[in-house]
Design a protein around this motif. Sequence first.
Motif, PDB file in Angstrom:
ATOM      1  N   VAL A  10       0.460  -1.128   0.012  1.00 55.66           N
ATOM      2  CA  VAL A  10      -0.055   0.063  -0.048  1.00 55.66           C
ATOM      3  C   VAL A  10       0.940   1.225  -0.191  1.00 55.66           C
ATOM      4  O   VAL A  10       1.623   0.623   1.091  1.00 55.66           O
ATOM      5  CB  VAL A  10      -1.115  -0.155   1.130  1.00 55.66           C
ATOM      6  CG1 VAL A  10      -2.049   1.629   1.051  1.00 55.66           C
ATOM      7  CG2 VAL A  10      -1.840  -1.169   1.246  1.00 55.66           C
ATOM      8  N   PHE A  16      -6.997   8.021   3.453  1.00 53.18           N
ATOM      9  CA  PHE A  16      -7.791   6.693   2.753  1.00 53.18           C
ATOM     10  C   PHE A  16      -6.865   5.358   2.992  1.00 53.18           C
ATOM     11  O   PHE A  16      -6.983   4.395   3.260  1.00 53.18           O
ATOM     12  CB  PHE A  16      -7.640   7.097   1.109  1.00 53.18           C
ATOM     13  CG  PHE A  16      -8.782   6.069   0.384  1.00 53.18           C
ATOM     14  CD1 PHE A  16     -10.287   5.944   0.110  1.00 53.18           C
ATOM     15  CD2 PHE A  16      -7.650   5.036   0.172  1.00 53.18           C
ATOM     16  CE1 PHE A  16     -11.073   5.215  -0.215  1.00 53.18           C
ATOM     17  CE2 PHE A  16      -8.306   3.679  -1.167  1.00 53.18           C
ATOM     18  CZ  PHE A  16     -10.075   4.068  -1.216  1.00 53.18           C
ATOM     19  N   SER A  17      -5.427   5.692   2.742  1.00 49.09           N
ATOM     20  CA  SER A  17      -4.662   4.195   2.759  1.00 49.09           C
ATOM     21  C   SER A  17      -5.161   4.149   4.833  1.00 49.09           C
ATOM     22  O   SER A  17      -5.236   2.813   5.055  1.00 49.09           O
ATOM     23  CB  SER A  17      -3.371   5.021   2.742  1.00 49.09           C
ATOM     24  OG  SER A  17      -1.895   3.971   3.638  1.00 49.09           O
ATOM     25  N   CYS A  92      -2.385   4.912  -3.194  1.00 47.56           N
ATOM     26  CA  CYS A  92      -3.180   5.407  -2.491  1.00 47.56           C
ATOM     27  C   CYS A  92      -2.457   7.592  -2.174  1.00 47.56           C
ATOM     28  O   CYS A  92      -2.917   8.016  -1.626  1.00 47.56           O
ATOM     29  CB  CYS A  92      -3.430   4.774  -0.982  1.00 47.56           C
ATOM     30  SG  CYS A  92      -3.867   3.512  -1.296  1.00 47.56           S
ATOM     31  N   ALA A 147      -5.923   4.452  -6.414  1.00 43.76           N
ATOM     32  CA  ALA A 147      -7.052   4.965  -5.655  1.00 43.76           C
ATOM     33  C   ALA A 147      -6.814   6.975  -5.597  1.00 43.76           C
ATOM     34  O   ALA A 147      -8.237   7.500  -4.853  1.00 43.76           O
ATOM     35  CB  ALA A 147      -6.806   4.665  -4.408  1.00 43.76           C
ATOM     36  N   CYS A 148      -5.598   6.727  -6.263  1.00 39.35           N
ATOM     37  CA  CYS A 148      -5.762   8.721  -6.539  1.00 39.35           C
ATOM     38  C   CYS A 148      -6.559   8.951  -7.804  1.00 39.35           C
ATOM     39  O   CYS A 148      -6.133   8.868  -9.259  1.00 39.35           O
ATOM     40  CB  CYS A 148      -4.601   9.083  -6.548  1.00 39.35           C
ATOM     41  SG  CYS A 148      -3.946   8.439  -5.282  1.00 39.35           S
ATOM     42  N   ASN A 237     -14.811   8.769   3.190  1.00 42.36           N
ATOM     43  CA  ASN A 237     -13.046   7.356   3.251  1.00 42.36           C
ATOM     44  C   ASN A 237     -13.740   6.341   3.771  1.00 42.36           C
ATOM     45  O   ASN A 237     -13.195   5.293   3.233  1.00 42.36           O
ATOM     46  CB  ASN A 237     -12.224   8.679   3.608  1.00 42.36           C
ATOM     47  CG  ASN A 237     -11.384   9.420   2.375  1.00 42.36           C
ATOM     48  OD1 ASN A 237     -11.043   9.416   1.994  1.00 42.36           O
ATOM     49  ND2 ASN A 237     -10.506  10.436   3.461  1.00 42.36           N
ATOM     50  N   ALA A 241     -12.935   3.070   1.518  1.00 35.61           N
ATOM     51  CA  ALA A 241     -12.161   2.029   2.135  1.00 35.61           C
ATOM     52  C   ALA A 241     -12.510   0.116   2.785  1.00 35.61           C
ATOM     53  O   ALA A 241     -11.624  -0.527   2.477  1.00 35.61           O
ATOM     54  CB  ALA A 241     -11.431   2.912   3.431  1.00 35.61           C
ATOM     55  N   SER A 244     -13.065  -0.901  -0.271  1.00 38.07           N
ATOM     56  CA  SER A 244     -11.891  -1.404  -1.467  1.00 38.07           C
ATOM     57  C   SER A 244     -10.635  -2.889  -0.217  1.00 38.07           C
ATOM     58  O   SER A 244     -10.575  -3.251  -1.598  1.00 38.07           O
ATOM     59  CB  SER A 244     -11.138   0.154  -0.712  1.00 38.07           C
ATOM     60  OG  SER A 244     -11.792   1.017  -1.901  1.00 38.07           O
TER      61      SER A 244
END
Length: 355
Positions: A10, A16-17, A92, A147-148, A237, A241, A244
């Motif tokens: 990751v 978000f991370s 991320c 995710a960006c 978020n 997440a 995700s």
Amino acid sequence: MTERRRAIVVIGTGAFSRALCRALAGLTLPPGTEVHVVGRTPGAAVAVCEAAHAAWPEPGAPAFYPVDLPLSPDIDVRWLLRAVRPHTVVVCASLQSPAEFRASDSGWARLVRTAGFAVTLPLQAALAAPIATACADADPPVTMVNACFPDAVNPTLRARGLPVLCGLGNVGSLAEAVYTGLGVTDPGRVKLFAHHAHLHEPADPELEARCWLDDEPYPDVGGLLRPVRTGSRTAVNDAGATVSAEVVRTLADGGRWIGHLPGPLGLPGGFPVQLEGTALTLRLPPGPSLDAHLSWTHRVAVLDGADVGVDGTVRFAPQATVALREHLPDLPATLMPQELPEICRRLLDLRHRLR
């Protein structure tokens, strides 16, 4: 060919991370799974790993390991992929945090709010492109998800021949609100088409997100999305997440997942999908063709300040072009994917001046 370990990388330590790692820590992943978290500042990755361990300290939870690595446009993760041998890399991190535009009133923040978030596309893609290159060159190749700003970044990657399976967040977060509003527990009943721009309500009802329930058009999508649009960004978020993490687990265990993802297979916008292991397919409702959905998506994308074609061509919207040319008079209104690195450098200089 080098054998893969049960590892996930990751990249990034932002909100978000952090939420993604906490969610991964609470899932049942294949035994021995490792999550390597890459941060740009010393201690940032350590903090994410410690928070994930603290959230789910039970035996059997994945092990989290911090990695300090400068995140710049010349980022080189090849050594990390050789050392860790992951099956999946989750990007991320970018050169521009969306949080800045909610918290700052600098000249740069005002410019982006006027022009549209998509003017930061070159900054969003700056790290994803070299990471995708490294994933493609790895032995064996590594699956990459981004995710960006995936609604716009992923088409530019695909156009450059760089592999990206899908994005995370955005339509996934919106879909959770739709499921809740409809009282649906089976995501397969819902087919939602929504762009990053739909995190806000469009002024033109014709550009509102589109939804099918049991393959019938649903009339009031805006009503279903109102709670997530008026809620906190933290809640958005966290919802994204959680979804995700389930996607990443599917990539890890080879299972099956049905839901919604942005930028699937490098397409612009968010689509209903099915994932089996690393095999991703679209779930289209009867009636409109994929081309019809894409044509509508291009119209919606202009609300964000730029439209990205399936060939990766970036076309700034009129309001974005006017706003940017006040500072960069020779900036072209249309960019090819290979031009993004140079525009990124110019935008970084402009940001430094306007901040």
